[in-house]
Design a protein around this motif. Sequence first.
Motif, PDB file in Angstrom:
ATOM      1  N   GLY A  42       0.799  -1.215   0.000  1.00 49.88           N
ATOM      2  CA  GLY A  42       0.000   0.000   0.000  1.00 49.88           C
ATOM      3  C   GLY A  42       0.828   1.259   0.000  1.00 49.88           C
ATOM      4  N   VAL A  43       1.990   1.211  -0.666  1.00 47.91           N
ATOM      5  CA  VAL A  43       2.851   2.386  -0.746  1.00 47.91           C
ATOM      6  C   VAL A  43       3.026   2.798  -2.204  1.00 47.91           C
ATOM      7  N   PHE A  44       3.531   3.996  -2.392  1.00 46.28           N
ATOM      8  CA  PHE A  44       3.772   4.529  -3.730  1.00 46.28           C
ATOM      9  C   PHE A  44       5.083   3.974  -4.287  1.00 46.28           C
ATOM     10  N   ALA A  45       5.089   3.671  -5.577  1.00 41.00           N
ATOM     11  CA  ALA A  45       6.320   3.290  -6.277  1.00 41.00           C
ATOM     12  C   ALA A  45       6.307   3.940  -7.648  1.00 41.00           C
ATOM     13  N   GLY A  46       7.430   4.469  -8.052  1.00 46.37           N
ATOM     14  CA  GLY A  46       7.532   5.108  -9.358  1.00 46.37           C
ATOM     15  C   GLY A  46       8.938   5.022  -9.919  1.00 46.37           C
ATOM     16  N   GLU A  47       9.031   5.205 -11.217  1.00 45.31           N
ATOM     17  CA  GLU A  47      10.324   5.205 -11.910  1.00 45.31           C
ATOM     18  C   GLU A  47      10.639   6.630 -12.330  1.00 45.31           C
ATOM     19  N   ALA A  48      11.862   7.062 -12.084  1.00 44.38           N
ATOM     20  CA  ALA A  48      12.224   8.473 -12.221  1.00 44.38           C
ATOM     21  C   ALA A  48      12.707   8.823 -13.623  1.00 44.38           C
ATOM     22  N   TYR A  49      11.770   8.975 -14.546  1.00 45.91           N
ATOM     23  CA  TYR A  49      12.051   9.599 -15.842  1.00 45.91           C
ATOM     24  C   TYR A  49      11.571  11.045 -15.723  1.00 45.91           C
ATOM     25  N   MET A  50      12.455  11.939 -15.330  1.00 44.72           N
ATOM     26  CA  MET A  50      12.065  13.293 -14.933  1.00 44.72           C
ATOM     27  C   MET A  50      11.424  14.092 -16.065  1.00 44.72           C
ATOM     28  N   TYR A  51      11.848  13.831 -17.320  1.00 46.50           N
ATOM     29  CA  TYR A  51      11.353  14.640 -18.434  1.00 46.50           C
ATOM     30  C   TYR A  51       9.862  14.443 -18.677  1.00 46.50           C
ATOM     31  N   ARG A  52       9.320  13.281 -18.264  1.00 48.04           N
ATOM     32  CA  ARG A  52       7.912  12.987 -18.507  1.00 48.04           C
ATOM     33  C   ARG A  52       6.987  13.952 -17.767  1.00 48.04           C
ATOM     34  N   LEU A  53       7.484  14.611 -16.728  1.00 49.31           N
ATOM     35  CA  LEU A  53       6.648  15.485 -15.916  1.00 49.31           C
ATOM     36  C   LEU A  53       6.835  16.953 -16.237  1.00 49.31           C
ATOM     37  N   ASP A  71       7.609  16.795  -6.616  1.00 51.12           N
ATOM     38  CA  ASP A  71       6.272  17.277  -6.257  1.00 51.12           C
ATOM     39  C   ASP A  71       5.179  16.320  -6.717  1.00 51.12           C
ATOM     40  N   ALA A  72       5.357  15.716  -7.892  1.00 50.16           N
ATOM     41  CA  ALA A  72       4.342  14.778  -8.385  1.00 50.16           C
ATOM     42  C   ALA A  72       4.262  13.548  -7.496  1.00 50.16           C
ATOM     43  N   ALA A  73       5.423  13.031  -7.087  1.00 45.19           N
ATOM     44  CA  ALA A  73       5.427  11.880  -6.184  1.00 45.19           C
ATOM     45  C   ALA A  73       4.843  12.262  -4.828  1.00 45.19           C
ATOM     46  N   ASP A  74       5.224  13.426  -4.319  1.00 47.59           N
ATOM     47  CA  ASP A  74       4.709  13.878  -3.025  1.00 47.59           C
ATOM     48  C   ASP A  74       3.187  14.005  -3.051  1.00 47.59           C
ATOM     49  N   GLU A  75       2.668  14.580  -4.122  1.00 41.41           N
ATOM     50  CA  GLU A  75       1.215  14.759  -4.229  1.00 41.41           C
ATOM     51  C   GLU A  75       0.501  13.414  -4.257  1.00 41.41           C
ATOM     52  N   ALA A  76       1.068  12.451  -5.017  1.00 39.08           N
ATOM     53  CA  ALA A  76       0.464  11.118  -5.082  1.00 39.08           C
ATOM     54  C   ALA A  76       0.495  10.437  -3.723  1.00 39.08           C
ATOM     55  N   ILE A  77       1.594  10.608  -3.002  1.00 39.05           N
ATOM     56  CA  ILE A  77       1.721   9.998  -1.672  1.00 39.05           C
ATOM     57  C   ILE A  77       0.704  10.588  -0.704  1.00 39.05           C
ATOM     58  N   PRO A 117       1.357  11.467 -12.542  1.00 40.65           N
ATOM     59  CA  PRO A 117       1.545  11.888 -13.935  1.00 40.65           C
ATOM     60  C   PRO A 117       2.863  11.443 -14.553  1.00 40.65           C
ATOM     61  N   GLY A 118       3.723  10.793 -13.762  1.00 43.38           N
ATOM     62  CA  GLY A 118       4.942  10.234 -14.330  1.00 43.38           C
ATOM     63  C   GLY A 118       4.646   8.915 -15.023  1.00 43.38           C
ATOM     64  N   MET A 119       5.678   8.100 -15.204  1.00 44.18           N
ATOM     65  CA  MET A 119       5.477   6.813 -15.859  1.00 44.18           C
ATOM     66  C   MET A 119       4.731   5.872 -14.926  1.00 44.18           C
ATOM     67  N   SER A 120       3.603   5.371 -15.389  1.00 44.99           N
ATOM     68  CA  SER A 120       2.798   4.455 -14.598  1.00 44.99           C
ATOM     69  C   SER A 120       3.488   3.100 -14.520  1.00 44.99           C
TER      70      SER A 120
END
Length: 665
Positions: A116-127, A298-304, A314-317
């Motif tokens: 139940g935690v957030f996980a994401g891959e850091a492709y910064m340009y996508r955001l 900020d996108a990860a923080d908002e999702a968390i 809004p990054g890579m799903s």
Amino acid sequence: MTLDPINWGIIGPGTIARTFAAGIAHSKTGRLAAIASRSPQPALAEKFPGARILQGYDALLADPEVEAVYIATPHTGHAEWAIKAIRAGKHVLVEKPIALSAFEAEAIYHEARKAGVFAGEAYMYRLHPQTERLVELVKSGAIGQVRIIRSSFGFNMGSFRPEHRLFSNDLAGGGILDVGGYPVSMARLIAGAAAGKPVDEPQKVSGVAHLGASGVDEWASAVLQFPSGIIAEVSCSIMAQQDNVLRIIGSEGRIEVADFWFASGHEGGTGKIEIIKGNDRQVVDVREERWLYSFEVDAADEAIRAGRHEFAWPGMSMEDSVSNLKVMDQWRTSIGLHYGIERADRRPLNIAGGVVKPGNTVPRRAIPGLSKQSSLVALGFEFFPDFASASLTLDAFYERGGNVFDTAFVYGAGKTESIFGDWHTSRKVPRDDIVLIGKGAHSPLCYPDVIATQLDQSLNRLKTDYVDVYFMHRDNTAVPVGEFVDAMDAEVRKGRIRGIFGGSNWTRERMDEAIAYAEKTGKAKPAALSNNFSLAEMLEPIWAGCVTSSDDDWKTWLKATQVPNFAWSSQGRGFFTDRAGRDKHDDEEIVRCWYSDKNFARRDRAIELAQKLGRSPIHIALAYVIAQPFPVVPLIGPRTIAELEDSLSALDIQLSPEDVKWLEG
């Protein structure tokens, strides 16, 4: 409402860690709390001002102040430390690539979903707003229909430097994993925009490369063919400086963007998108003051904070990340690129860096003729391309208590047997805790005299001197059945079959004849079967020579003889999943082999019972097989750990004889 900042910790103090730390410092919602290093140096305090410096990655994961962790280790540590962080209850953002392969990436996301935690891959340009503007231009038809995409990310290290991670095969060096994911992800994004999708997936990937002295790709290219007709040419390099210009070529012009991943710059600035039509060149400026890496913070923080832990940001799903790595996996396969860390001798631990130990959540049972207890289900794994991918599922199955493994001489031209041999020896799994299934004499070489020869090769690949269960993989009715029994009896006497043997895809008549011959001659008799058995009765053979044992006559025989059936396609090969149905476009195999009024009626009852029990129809289908009044060991073939755990979750369903009869109708 102003949300509290997210306290970040960073694992790995390298260059990308400092870049991300600067992104945190210039974000709206993040705060750098701690940085972990295996060997902290005083200079780290200057490079990461305000952060506590911790010795060892485990110390950071145990720190109660740290809420989210950025994984900035070399590629080979991404999956291990992401999963460790997730299991410690931390949210994770992993520097690209999130893992070495799509199989590893799926394991990470599965762990995150369970925790139940957030996980994401850091492709910064996508955001970044520049990427959003680029997608808008493609969707608006600014250059007509997109036809060709060309994208590169290449630089020149100047000379071979064996001490550098980029030249280390053991550290998964080279260009594809380090920078190749950028052009691949952009090509998929643009192809998706042109097709009205978030991203699109290529239907064909063909790659070429130069592998250097250390075996890593020093320069490489690939062609991606999309269903829409779009062709993408992508390339990367660590020993060749490329122009690094994204070119999107359409029916009415082209778009060019230099170094698209930098957008408007690390520290903000103006990005440029050029639209070229003949001699006309229009420049679209994208002015952005914010720092590039602050967007993903900020996108990860908002999702968390919003609790969107199903990777909805809004990054890579999750799907995007996994699919991106699938393309890179295909690229690597096509050029023969293998990393040392993916070999069994370099990979003796599980994906989280732990020793593989047997679990006890999968129940076991006694099987007639076997001295060992057998798990309720057997694992088939012939679909995996290599040891690194298969070992994830093999580890997970054994760690949950599974101990029956299904192999065959013909699977992957011997690859499956070799993978299993590497797995149980590298993990030091006690041989007496394994029920190992082998098969030989598959058509067209379905003759008694090939059994000994094939078993020689199988045992060598399996790295063992015996199998517990052995099947003649097909039958050849032109050969007297006694000759097969004689050949198998010889292997029993040699001690190379130390349990039971029998026929896979054999008819009742041939089984009865073989048993009668053995009893008459005093030979070891066939005492096992491996035929299809399922709640859905197979109408036509899936493959030539296949035999199903799901009808009433077979059930009567199995109940009377108590011959154990190691049943393949026990869940109807997808017939009981949501994707099957008369009103859907099933593939040819499902329609040909399973479509009947009787099977759909059984499927409807499975759906009804599943709803009552809060389960899925496919769980009911598996429970039905196990609940028979005769021993059936279903063979399951999950492609991912998530699929494995989903199947194993059905093992606690207890169906009564009345339930079984009702399901059958």
